[in-house]
Structures are given as C-alpha cells and as structure tokens.
Scaffold this active site. Structure first.
Site, PDB file in Angstrom:
ATOM      1  N   GLN B 128     -10.229 -15.345   6.777  1.00 37.08           N
ATOM      2  CA  GLN B 128     -11.055 -16.093   7.725  1.00 37.08           C
ATOM      3  C   GLN B 128     -12.524 -15.762   7.496  1.00 37.08           C
ATOM      4  O   GLN B 128     -12.918 -14.596   7.596  1.00 37.08           O
ATOM      5  CB  GLN B 128     -10.649 -15.716   9.160  1.00 37.08           C
ATOM      6  CG  GLN B 128     -11.478 -16.408  10.233  1.00 37.08           C
ATOM      7  CD  GLN B 128     -11.112 -15.933  11.633  1.00 37.08           C
ATOM      8  OE1 GLN B 128     -10.588 -14.837  11.791  1.00 37.08           O
ATOM      9  NE2 GLN B 128     -11.376 -16.744  12.638  1.00 37.08           N
ATOM     10  N   GLY B 129     -13.333 -16.783   7.212  1.00 34.75           N
ATOM     11  CA  GLY B 129     -14.754 -16.551   6.965  1.00 34.75           C
ATOM     12  C   GLY B 129     -15.617 -17.110   8.083  1.00 34.75           C
ATOM     13  O   GLY B 129     -16.243 -18.163   7.923  1.00 34.75           O
ATOM     14  N   TYR B 130     -15.621 -16.429   9.202  1.00 36.68           N
ATOM     15  CA  TYR B 130     -16.453 -16.840  10.334  1.00 36.68           C
ATOM     16  C   TYR B 130     -17.666 -15.912  10.465  1.00 36.68           C
ATOM     17  O   TYR B 130     -18.792 -16.327  10.347  1.00 36.68           O
ATOM     18  CB  TYR B 130     -15.642 -16.781  11.641  1.00 36.68           C
ATOM     19  CG  TYR B 130     -14.831 -18.031  11.972  1.00 36.68           C
ATOM     20  CD1 TYR B 130     -14.372 -18.899  10.992  1.00 36.68           C
ATOM     21  CD2 TYR B 130     -14.509 -18.317  13.305  1.00 36.68           C
ATOM     22  CE1 TYR B 130     -13.620 -20.017  11.319  1.00 36.68           C
ATOM     23  CE2 TYR B 130     -13.757 -19.436  13.643  1.00 36.68           C
ATOM     24  CZ  TYR B 130     -13.318 -20.284  12.648  1.00 36.68           C
ATOM     25  OH  TYR B 130     -12.576 -21.382  12.993  1.00 36.68           O
ATOM     26  N   SER B 131     -17.384 -14.621  10.719  1.00 38.02           N
ATOM     27  CA  SER B 131     -18.469 -13.681  11.047  1.00 38.02           C
ATOM     28  C   SER B 131     -19.388 -13.439   9.855  1.00 38.02           C
ATOM     29  O   SER B 131     -18.965 -13.470   8.705  1.00 38.02           O
ATOM     30  CB  SER B 131     -17.888 -12.343  11.484  1.00 38.02           C
ATOM     31  OG  SER B 131     -16.977 -12.534  12.527  1.00 38.02           O
ATOM     32  N   GLU B 246      -6.171 -18.588  17.539  1.00 39.14           N
ATOM     33  CA  GLU B 246      -6.375 -17.164  17.294  1.00 39.14           C
ATOM     34  C   GLU B 246      -6.223 -16.396  18.601  1.00 39.14           C
ATOM     35  O   GLU B 246      -5.662 -15.306  18.635  1.00 39.14           O
ATOM     36  CB  GLU B 246      -7.762 -16.931  16.685  1.00 39.14           C
ATOM     37  CG  GLU B 246      -7.974 -15.478  16.269  1.00 39.14           C
ATOM     38  CD  GLU B 246      -9.333 -15.216  15.608  1.00 39.14           C
ATOM     39  OE1 GLU B 246     -10.124 -16.161  15.487  1.00 39.14           O
ATOM     40  OE2 GLU B 246      -9.559 -14.064  15.232  1.00 39.14           O
ATOM     41  N   SER B 386     -14.788 -11.193  21.586  1.00 37.72           N
ATOM     42  CA  SER B 386     -14.661  -9.895  22.263  1.00 37.72           C
ATOM     43  C   SER B 386     -14.316 -10.094  23.741  1.00 37.72           C
ATOM     44  O   SER B 386     -14.442 -11.191  24.285  1.00 37.72           O
ATOM     45  CB  SER B 386     -15.979  -9.132  22.156  1.00 37.72           C
ATOM     46  OG  SER B 386     -16.930  -9.740  23.014  1.00 37.72           O
ATOM     47  N   ASN B 387     -13.897  -9.016  24.377  1.00 36.58           N
ATOM     48  CA  ASN B 387     -13.549  -9.125  25.800  1.00 36.58           C
ATOM     49  C   ASN B 387     -14.728  -9.556  26.654  1.00 36.58           C
ATOM     50  O   ASN B 387     -14.552 -10.298  27.624  1.00 36.58           O
ATOM     51  CB  ASN B 387     -12.971  -7.793  26.302  1.00 36.58           C
ATOM     52  CG  ASN B 387     -11.526  -7.618  25.857  1.00 36.58           C
ATOM     53  OD1 ASN B 387     -11.017  -8.409  25.056  1.00 36.58           O
ATOM     54  ND2 ASN B 387     -10.861  -6.607  26.376  1.00 36.58           N
ATOM     55  N   GLU B 388     -15.922  -9.132  26.268  1.00 37.66           N
ATOM     56  CA  GLU B 388     -17.098  -9.573  27.044  1.00 37.66           C
ATOM     57  C   GLU B 388     -17.271 -11.082  26.906  1.00 37.66           C
ATOM     58  O   GLU B 388     -17.631 -11.762  27.869  1.00 37.66           O
ATOM     59  CB  GLU B 388     -18.370  -8.851  26.559  1.00 37.66           C
ATOM     60  CG  GLU B 388     -18.446  -7.379  26.941  1.00 37.66           C
ATOM     61  CD  GLU B 388     -17.493  -6.507  26.132  1.00 37.66           C
ATOM     62  OE1 GLU B 388     -17.099  -6.921  25.024  1.00 37.66           O
ATOM     63  OE2 GLU B 388     -17.125  -5.419  26.607  1.00 37.66           O
TER      64      GLU B 388
HETATM   65  C1  LIG Z   1     -10.435  -5.460  12.813  1.00 33.69           C
HETATM   66  C2  LIG Z   1     -11.330  -6.654  12.761  1.00 33.69           C
HETATM   67  C3  LIG Z   1     -10.979  -7.721  11.975  1.00 33.69           C
HETATM   68  C4  LIG Z   1     -11.798  -8.830  11.887  1.00 33.69           C
HETATM   69  N1  LIG Z   1     -11.456  -9.842  11.050  1.00 33.69           N
HETATM   70  C5  LIG Z   1     -12.293 -10.896  10.905  1.00 33.69           C
HETATM   71  C6  LIG Z   1     -12.006 -11.925   9.984  1.00 33.69           C
HETATM   72  O1  LIG Z   1     -10.995 -11.879   9.293  1.00 33.69           O
HETATM   73  N2  LIG Z   1     -12.868 -12.930   9.854  1.00 33.69           N
HETATM   74  C7  LIG Z   1     -14.007 -13.017  10.591  1.00 33.69           C
HETATM   75  O2  LIG Z   1     -14.743 -13.977  10.468  1.00 33.69           O
HETATM   76  N3  LIG Z   1     -14.330 -12.041  11.481  1.00 33.69           N
HETATM   77  C8  LIG Z   1     -13.497 -10.990  11.646  1.00 33.69           C
HETATM   78  N4  LIG Z   1     -13.819  -9.989  12.531  1.00 33.69           N
HETATM   79  C9  LIG Z   1     -15.102 -10.042  13.215  1.00 33.69           C
HETATM   80  C10 LIG Z   1     -15.022 -10.385  14.699  1.00 33.69           C
HETATM   81  O3  LIG Z   1     -14.764 -11.727  14.893  1.00 33.69           O
HETATM   82  C11 LIG Z   1     -16.352  -9.941  15.335  1.00 33.69           C
HETATM   83  O4  LIG Z   1     -16.378  -8.543  15.275  1.00 33.69           O
HETATM   84  C12 LIG Z   1     -16.525 -10.412  16.759  1.00 33.69           C
HETATM   85  O5  LIG Z   1     -16.715 -11.790  16.804  1.00 33.69           O
HETATM   86  C13 LIG Z   1     -17.688  -9.697  17.448  1.00 33.69           C
HETATM   87  O6  LIG Z   1     -18.862  -9.799  16.714  1.00 33.69           O
HETATM   88  P1  LIG Z   1     -19.718  -8.509  16.286  1.00 33.69           P
HETATM   89  O7  LIG Z   1     -18.780  -7.491  15.762  1.00 33.69           O
HETATM   90  O8  LIG Z   1     -20.814  -8.963  15.432  1.00 33.69           O
HETATM   91  O9  LIG Z   1     -20.270  -7.933  17.649  1.00 33.69           O
HETATM   92  P2  LIG Z   1     -21.614  -8.417  18.429  1.00 33.69           P
HETATM   93  O10 LIG Z   1     -21.550  -9.879  18.651  1.00 33.69           O
HETATM   94  O11 LIG Z   1     -22.807  -7.855  17.792  1.00 33.69           O
HETATM   95  O12 LIG Z   1     -21.366  -7.713  19.855  1.00 33.69           O
HETATM   96  C14 LIG Z   1     -21.556  -6.298  20.075  1.00 33.69           C
HETATM   97  C15 LIG Z   1     -21.158  -6.016  21.535  1.00 33.69           C
HETATM   98  O13 LIG Z   1     -21.964  -6.793  22.446  1.00 33.69           O
HETATM   99  C16 LIG Z   1     -21.147  -7.602  23.260  1.00 33.69           C
HETATM  100  N5  LIG Z   1     -21.806  -8.902  23.509  1.00 33.69           N
HETATM  101  C17 LIG Z   1     -22.183  -9.808  22.598  1.00 33.69           C
HETATM  102  N6  LIG Z   1     -22.720 -10.884  23.189  1.00 33.69           N
HETATM  103  C18 LIG Z   1     -22.685 -10.656  24.522  1.00 33.69           C
HETATM  104  C19 LIG Z   1     -23.091 -11.395  25.679  1.00 33.69           C
HETATM  105  N7  LIG Z   1     -23.648 -12.617  25.576  1.00 33.69           N
HETATM  106  N8  LIG Z   1     -22.869 -10.839  26.872  1.00 33.69           N
HETATM  107  C20 LIG Z   1     -22.309  -9.627  26.986  1.00 33.69           C
HETATM  108  N9  LIG Z   1     -21.906  -8.887  25.954  1.00 33.69           N
HETATM  109  C21 LIG Z   1     -22.084  -9.395  24.729  1.00 33.69           C
HETATM  110  C22 LIG Z   1     -19.858  -7.763  22.495  1.00 33.69           C
HETATM  111  O14 LIG Z   1     -18.790  -8.050  23.359  1.00 33.69           O
HETATM  112  C23 LIG Z   1     -19.731  -6.412  21.823  1.00 33.69           C
HETATM  113  O15 LIG Z   1     -19.137  -5.517  22.737  1.00 33.69           O
HETATM  114  C24 LIG Z   1     -13.002  -8.874  12.635  1.00 33.69           C
HETATM  115  C25 LIG Z   1     -13.333  -7.805  13.453  1.00 33.69           C
HETATM  116  C26 LIG Z   1     -12.518  -6.694  13.529  1.00 33.69           C
HETATM  117  C27 LIG Z   1     -12.923  -5.562  14.386  1.00 33.69           C
END
Ligand SMILES: Cc1cc2nc3c(=O)[nH]c(=O)nc-3n(C[C@H](O)[C@H](O)[C@H](O)COP(=O)(O)OP(=O)(O)OC[C@H]3O[C@@H](n4cnc5c(N)ncnc54)[C@H](O)[C@@H]3O)c2cc1C
Ligand SMILES: Cc1cc2nc3c(=O)[nH]c(=O)nc-3n(C[C@H](O)[C@H](O)[C@H](O)COP(=O)(O)OP(=O)(O)OC[C@H]3O[C@@H](n4cnc5c(N)ncnc54)[C@H](O)[C@@H]3O)c2cc1C
Lengths: 385, 400
Positions: B128-131, B246, B386-388
């Site tokens: 999956q290429g999202y992040s 998902e 994320s849960n938030e």
């Molecule tokens: C084990 C694992 C596997 C993964 N696999 C994939 C994958 O295969 N493909 C892919 O594309 N991605 C993948 N991901 C990425 C995942 O989708 C992202 O980690 C997720 O979307 C959160 O983004 P971030 O890590 O950049 O956190 P950030 O967005 O930087 O957030 C950091 C913290 O701030 C909080 N936050 C952010 N915005 C807000 C807001 N507006 N209000 C309150 N709190 C907020 C978040 O909840 C988090 O606690 C994976 C992640 C993990 C941990």
C-alpha cells in the site's frame, strides 16, 4: 442468526419513545418522586392500555408474546425518561416468575390483574448475606397443618413500595421455594425505603406469616434455578436501560456544548472536548453491543447466558459510569445541579450498578464462567436446540 | 433476532473444522504463534493462502464471480472464528482486502481480468503506497508526483511505512497529478510494478525488531496509463473507499478471542514458584474486563456486518468505534500477556523470523514472543487512520 429489528419492533421502539417523551418529561418525573406515593397510577394504567404490562408474556397466558428484544426496547426508553414505576420489578421479574412457576390458578389470579395494571407483584428473595450466591437465604417456611408459616427478613425489595402481593422465597425442607404473600398479611411489616435514584423500595420483615397451601409456587420445580434465570432476564433488561440513559447523556452533552459559549466559541469547538465526547460515543456503542448480547443470551444455556448477561452488566457498569461522569464534567456547574437531568441519569446509573448484583459481582461471576476456556473461546453463535 | 446457527451453518462449521484439522499443519500454526507482526511472514502466509485457494476459500469476502465464496455473513463469521481459533496465519492484507475491492469497484475489465486472479494465486503480492514522509494523517497533502508523458506517467517521490514492500511485486499508490483546486482534487490512483527501473526500497525495522515496513523511492519511474484506476483526479474518492475496507470490512472478533484464549493458556501455566496467574484475582479481574470488551466488540461487528448485508451502511460512529476498540483490545491483551512474564521479559530473541529457531515447548515459545507482540501492538492505534483521527471522524458526526 438474525440481527435486524423487525418492523413491529421498530414501531414499538418509536411508540415507546414517543409516549414517554410526551407523557413523562423530567418535570413530571420530579413531581412523581416528590409525591406522597412516589408512583403515578395514571401512567401505569396508560402503560397497561399500551400493552406494555402484558408484553413479555406468552399468548397462552393472556400476554402479547413479546421476548427479550421487545423488553430491551421498552427499557431503553424507560432509561432515557427515568421512569420510576416498577416495570422491571413487577412485570419482568415478579411477573416473569409467576409465569414460569405458577399453577394455572395462580397465573389466572395474579397475571390478570398485572396485565390490567391493578396488581403489582414484587419478588422478595435476596437477603443481607445473599450477595451473588442466590441460594444463600435464611428465611424459612414450616408446615403447620394445611398451611405454611414464613419467617425472615427481606431488605430492599424492588417494587415493594407499590406491591399488593409479594413472591417471598423461603427454605422449605432445605430447598428454596416461593410463596405468594399478600401485602396486608398478618405478621408482615413493610417499611418504605427511598432509594438513591429517587425511586422507592421496601424492607420486609415476616414474622410467622401464615399462608394457605395454595400460596406455594410449584412444589416440584427447581425454584432457585428459575430465580437465577429471572435475575438474568432483569439484568439483561437493566443493561438496556443503562444504554438508554447513556444515549440520553450523550445527546444532552452534545446539545449543551454546542449552545454554551465560553472564550468566544461554543464549547463544542474545542478539540479537547470534542475528543472526550467522541470517547463517550465509543463507550455508548460498546455498551449497545454488550446489551444486545445480553438480550440475545437470556435463553442460552447457562454458561453462555452468564457470559452474555453478567458480561454486559460488568462492562456497562464501567463504561456507563465513565460516560455519566464525563457528562457532568462537560456541563460544568450545570451538570452538578439538580435542575438538569444529567445528575438524575448519573444517579440512576449508579443505582443500576448496585441493583441485582454490583458491577464487581457481575465481573466476578463472568470471570468464573470464562475460566473454562471453552466458554471464553466460544463464538457468539449457538447451535440450534 | 437471535444468535442461532441453522443446521446448514452447523454443517458448514464442521466442514471448516475438518478442513483446518487436515490442512492447517503444525508448522504453519507454530510460525503464526511466533509471529509478532500484524501479517504473517510472507513465505508462511503465501503457503497458507495457496491451501485456502485450492479449497476456494482464499477470499471469503469476494463475490463469487471474481473467485470469491459469495458467502453469507454468518458463514464468513463462522470461518473467521474457526480459522482464528485454529491459529491460521494472517495474510489477507493489502492484496485481498484492499486493492481487490478497489479493482472490483473502479477497475476496467482488463484490469479485473489481469490482476484479480494473480492475487488469488499469490503470483502478485501488493503493497500500500499511501503515506509519505510529509503526509501521514493528513494524507491529502501527499506530494509524490506523476506527470503524463504520452501513454505513461513519470513518477517521482517517496512512500513510507509500506508494509511488506520488500516482498511485494506491486504497489497501489496515491500520486499527485495536479496542484490546482482543493488538495484532494489533484490525486490519482495508480498501480506500480515494483520491479520497474527507478524504484528503490529501503528497509525499516519496527520497534519489535522485525523488518516489516519500508521507504520506497521513485526516481523517474514509468507507469503505463493503463495502470491507472479510475480517472485522473478521482484518487481521493477511491482512497476513501479503500479505507472503509482497511478499517472495517472484515471481522477482528476471531483474532481478539484467539489472543485472549492464548493469554488464558499462558496464565494457566504454573510459574516457577508454583503459583498460576489465573488464580490471582487481580490478574483475573483484568482478563475478565478485557473479555467483556471482546464480547462487546464481537457483537458490534456482527450488528454492523448485518446492516451491510441488508444493503445498508454501518455508519461512521460504529465503524470508527470498532477501529478504536479493536486496537485497544489487542493492545491490552498483549500488554497483559507481557506483564506476566516476570524477569524473563528481559530476555529478547533478535532472530527473525522466530520460527526458524529450534523448536521449544509451546508455552516457552509463547513466552519468547510475548514482549515483541506487545511492542508490535502499539502500531494498532496508528495505522489505517490513527485513533485520534477516528475520534475526529466521530466528533464530526456527533457535532454535525
Ligand atoms: C505498522 C505500520 C504499518 C503501516 N503500513 C503502511 C502501509 O503499508 N502503507 C501506507 O501507506 N502506510 C502505512 N502505515 C502508515 C500509517 O498509515 C500512518 O502511520 C498513519 O496514517 C499516521 O500517520 P503518521 O505516522 O505520519 O502520524 P502523524 O499524522 O504525523 O500523527 C502523529 C500523531 O498526531 C496525531 N494527530 C495527527 N493529526 C491530528 C489531528 N488533526 N488531531 C489530533 N491528533 C492528530 C496522530 O493521531 C498521531 O498520534 C503504517 C504504519 C504502521 C505503524
Ligand atoms: C460546587 C460548586 C460551587 C461553586 N461555587 C461558586 C462560588 O461560590 N462563586 C462563584 O463565583 N462560582 C462558583 N462556582 C462556579 C465555578 O467557578 C464554575 O462552575 C467554573 O468556573 C466552571 O464554569 P462553568 O460551570 O460555567 O463551566 P463552563 O465554563 O461552561 O465549562 C464547561 C466544561 O467545558 C470545559 N471548558 C471550558 N472552556 C474550555 C476550553 N477552552 N478548553 C477545554 N475545555 C473547556 C470546562 O472545563 C468544563 O468541563 C461553583 C461551582 C460548583 C460546582
């Protein structure tokens, strides 16, 4: 498996909500609890007219053939409206036991008045030491010629303040049996008790109350097992009542924080509060899942019944307390005042946590049943009987 | 309303049990027990998927026309509960549960005919290429760029946290094709062959010590226009559709119940001093509380899925509730399991995959993996929104 409400069930839900919204608002409810009797005879007879009082009884006994799902819908509405009349105690608990254990004569005599709203039986079973060991009662029944003599103490009889007849449990030759005791029987003392949620119960003392042979409910049945099953039915119903209250607290908190302006914005605009309300909603959803499982478990084999019912009471006890505390907090001082229903819902949830087993009792009972890995790992679906 | 199986469903359950007894061998089960991650080691996962595929059960949620089962909700629930109870390797990830429903809904016939069978057979494994490094929760801010050049796009940029990309043959990706208008409007959904020139994959180990995700770089990577899903600029809608799968889509009830049952076993084993945790009232209270959470979630899942089966939508509040609760339950089970290891919690086995190590007793192996399972469980509240972010979704609905 079928998890969709039928059209009739949805209609019942809607009509129950509408009826209580129109006829039982917070002001009216406060008048009732402040009144002499703490009971509104008019509402009770309207409930009879609506068919609520006959709802959960089999058609062959003159009832409407509703089941646990129908009861759960009524209980949710009762929770939101904070109804203090003894629907649970008289209809579900005592009425349900009459249906299970009564002879044709006993059923005809008691249920007719119960459906019509003129008779309100109440179960007097648990005693100070009973806790969750439902067989642990000290009241005794002794034979004296053609009659029985009953003695014992039955504190906190739910529905007792409004009852005309008691189903009193006592040990006859060592086995738990139920006896029909008229409220005006000689030797019976009834003392009214005001409860923490504004409703009323009574403490009973029975001192050699003499009863005819016909007062005994079913000499053969395993009365204790029936009492346990009846408590599970009311506990499932209480779970649904709590869910109704939680939703009401949720709605009120959302509405209040949208209206209330501080720091130049509605409180609902602050993310710190938004997330707390979202957490409340999560708990409301979980509680709804638990209550539904309890509702659909009341007829299950004992282990699965306990898993569903006590599991729900344990879980809902915890999450409903949290939702109520949060609702008060988010209302600020308003939530702390008796002028709002918030505190009344909070206190009713507190009462529920201490009715027919505490939250801790239910967790313990559940914990004991899931020590068996087969129960713990068993899916929610059951084999047909 | 009731929770009763029909006679047919009982027969179906028994058929599933027989199948699992004969096909899910000890080696596969042991590898899964020793896997701290969300998805199985690919070699193990693909081996299991092949066995399921021979039976026609590799994709229980797919419609029959694409090689799925066409099963009812009750049948899928039963399969999930039975497979989890038996300890199957978890491998319905980005391929079966994410890209496949997207191709079914938005793909053209050519794309369906080419890609779907390759997913079932295991020939293709998708990432999956999202992040991206600069775009996590705020996914729509993504910057990986695709520029149209004749019948190709030229892709430049980087994706991160791509689970199993180092084993995957292909990646579905959200890329930016326009900067005008709202940031959501310039996003396009494309399929990238990971063997294409210009693709570089950098491994990233997670806090549980496993190489499970990666950063993927694109340096003038050519992607045929025919590998675009939907129209240019339609990527955001497609991305949201995929996230529904998902986040919800499948059951988690079975795996939670299975984890709890494993914890029960671990806690029933005597400690060196002769005590057992299951007789410790403090432990048992915690276990019982979590078990009530599992039951509630299980019931919510069934209710939500039956709404879907009846043609409705579970609604955003129940969906996000389940995403949040599943993560919390998993985390609390893993945490409780790790908490009863005693001083042995300090020993850490670094070798991966763990099932390559010499076999020990089942209970010793449970102990060996428990810390890593706990560490890994922390990701549950981060990925897939994320849960938030789930709380944000709920709050929006509540305060609408
Ligand atoms: C084990 C694992 C596997 C993964 N696999 C994939 C994958 O295969 N493909 C892919 O594309 N991605 C993948 N991901 C990425 C995942 O989708 C992202 O980690 C997720 O979307 C959160 O983004 P971030 O890590 O950049 O956190 P950030 O967005 O930087 O957030 C950091 C913290 O701030 C909080 N936050 C952010 N915005 C807000 C807001 N507006 N209000 C309150 N709190 C907020 C978040 O909840 C988090 O606690 C994976 C992640 C993990 C941990
Ligand atoms: C028992 C009691 C006695 C009191 N006695 C007195 C007294 O003698 N004299 C007197 O003057 N007052 C008194 N008060 C009032 C008290 O000071 C106020 O209740 C308090 O300041 C909070 O204000 P509020 O009740 O209007 O709540 P609000 O300000 O409306 O707040 C409601 C909720 O929103 C939260 N909130 C508000 N703003 C934000 C924000 N920016 N971000 C996040 N959350 C926010 C609050 O924490 C609270 O949970 C009393 C209150 C109580 C309960």
């Amino acid at each position: 498996m079928d998890l969709n409400y039928s059209d009739e069930q949805l209609l019942l839900k809607e009509s129950a909500e509408r009826f209580l919204k129109d006829r039982y608002d917070f002001e009216k409810r406060n008048k009732i609890i402040a009144s002499e009797t703490g009971f509104d005879a008019g509402i009770w007879s309207e409930m009879a007219d609506l068919g609520w009082l006959a709802l959960p009884f089999a058609e062959e006994n003159g009832g409407l053939g509703g089941g646990a799902v129908e009861v759960s819908l009524i209980m949710e509405a009762i929770g939101r409206a904070l109804v203090v009349e003894p629907y649970l105690a008289s209809i579900i608990l005592a009425g349900g036991l009459v249906e299970k254990l009564g002879s044709e004569d006993q059923k005809a005599e008691i249920l007719g008045g119960l459906f019509a709203g003129t008779s309100r039986p109440a179960l007097a079973h648990t005693e100070r030491q009973t806790g969750f060991d439902l067989g642990n009662i000290a009241a005794t029944a002794t034979r004296s010629g053609e009659s029985y003599l009953i003695s014992g103490e039955k504190p906190l009889v739910h529905g007792g303040a409004f009852a005309d007849i008691f189903l009193v449990s006592a040990k006859l030759d060592g086995a738990v049996k139920l006896f029909a005791v008229p409220a005006d029987a000689a030797g019976l003392t009834r003392t009214e008790v005001k409860l923490v949620d504004g409703s009323r119960a009574s403490d009973l003392v029975l001192d050699n109350v003499s009863l005819p042979a016909s007062a005994l409910f079913s000499a053969e049945a395993d009365t204790l097992a029936e009492i346990e099953a009846a408590y599970d039915r009311v506990n499932a119903a209480l779970a649904s009542e709590a869910v109704g209250i939680m939703d009401a607290l949720m709605d009120a908190t959302v509405a209040y924080t949208k209206e209330r302006v501080q720091f130049g914005k509605p409180l609902a605009a602050f993310q710190a509060l938004q997330h707390r309300m979202a957490e409340m909603a999560v708990k409301c959803q979980e509680a709804r899942g638990s209550a539904l499982l309890a509702t659909l478990s009341v007829d299950a084999p004992r282990a699965m019944r306990i898993r569903g019912v006590s599991g729900a009471r344990a879980k809902i006890g915890k999450v409903s307390r949290s939702v109520a505390q949060e609702a008060i907090q988010l209302h600020g001082a308003m939530g702390f005042s008796e002028e709002m229903p918030i505190g009344a819902w909070f206190r009713r949830l507190y009462a529920i946590e201490n009715t027919f087993g505490t939250t801790a009792d239910h967790l313990k009972r559940y914990g004991e049943i899931i020590r068996d890995p087969a129960t713990l790992s068993g899916s929610l679906l059951r084999e047909p009987v | 309303m009731d929770l009763l199986m029909t006679e047919e469903e009982v027969r179906f359950r028994d058929e599933v049990r027989t199948f699992l007894d004969t096909h899910l061998d000890e080696g596969l089960k042991r590898a899964e027990r020793l896997n701290p991650s969300f998805l199985a080691d690919p070699a193990i996962g693909l081996e299991w998927q092949a066995k399921l595929n021979d039976k026609g059960w590799a994709a229980p949620s797919w419609p029959k026309q694409y090689g799925g089962t066409g099963w009812s909700l009750a049948e899928r629930y039963i399969l999930d509960q039975e497979c989890e109870r038996a300890g199957e390797p978890h491998f319905r990830g980005a391929s079966i549960k994410m890209i496949a429903p997207v191709i079914m809904r938005y793909g053209n016939d050519e794309q369906k005919n080419f890609y779907l069978p390759r997913i079932l057979s295991g020939e293709d494994l998708w990432a999956q290429g999202y992040s991206e490094p600069g775009s996590g929760s705020d996914l729509a801010s993504l910057k990986t760029r695709a520029v149209l050049d004749g019948d190709h796009y030229i892709v430049n940029g980087s994706k991160i946290w791509s689970t199993l990309a180092h084993h995957a043959t292909r990646m579905f990706a959200l890329v930016r094709t326009a900067d005008t208008g709202k940031k959501q409007e310039g996003i396009t959904f494309i399929l990238i062959d990971l063997k294409s020139p210009g693709v570089t994959i950098r491994p990233i180990r997670s806090i549980c010590g496993t190489h499970e995700f990666n950063q993927v770089f694109f340096d003038d990577v050519k992607v045929p226009v025919s590998d675009r899903i939907g129209e240019e600029g339609e990527g955001w809608d497609i991305a949201k559709y995929l996230l529904e799968f998902e986040r919800g889509g499948a059951f988690a009830g079975g795996v939670l119940r299975a984890m709890l049952t494993r914890l029960h076993r671990l806690a029933s084993e005597p400690l060196p001093d002769g005590r057992t945790m299951i007789d410790d009232p403090l432990f048992m209270a915690r276990l019982a509380e979590i078990a009530t959470d599992v039951d509630a979630n299980d019931m919510l899942e069934l209710s939500a899925m039956s709404k879907v089966q009846a043609g409705g939508n579970p609604g955003s509040v129940p969906s996000s509730t389940m995403k949040i609760e599943r993560s919390r339950i998993r985390q609390s089970i893993a945490e409780l399991a790790a908490s009863i290891l005693g001083p042995n919690a300090l020993r850490f086995e670094e070798h991966r995959p763990l099932h390559e190590l010499p076999e020990e007793s089942e209970i010793d192996e449970e102990r060996k993996v428990a810390s890593a399972v706990y560490f890994n469980s922390r990701s549950q509240s981060i990925f897939g929104g994320s849960n938030e972010i789930q709380l944000e979704i709920i709050a929006k609905t509540l305060l609408r």
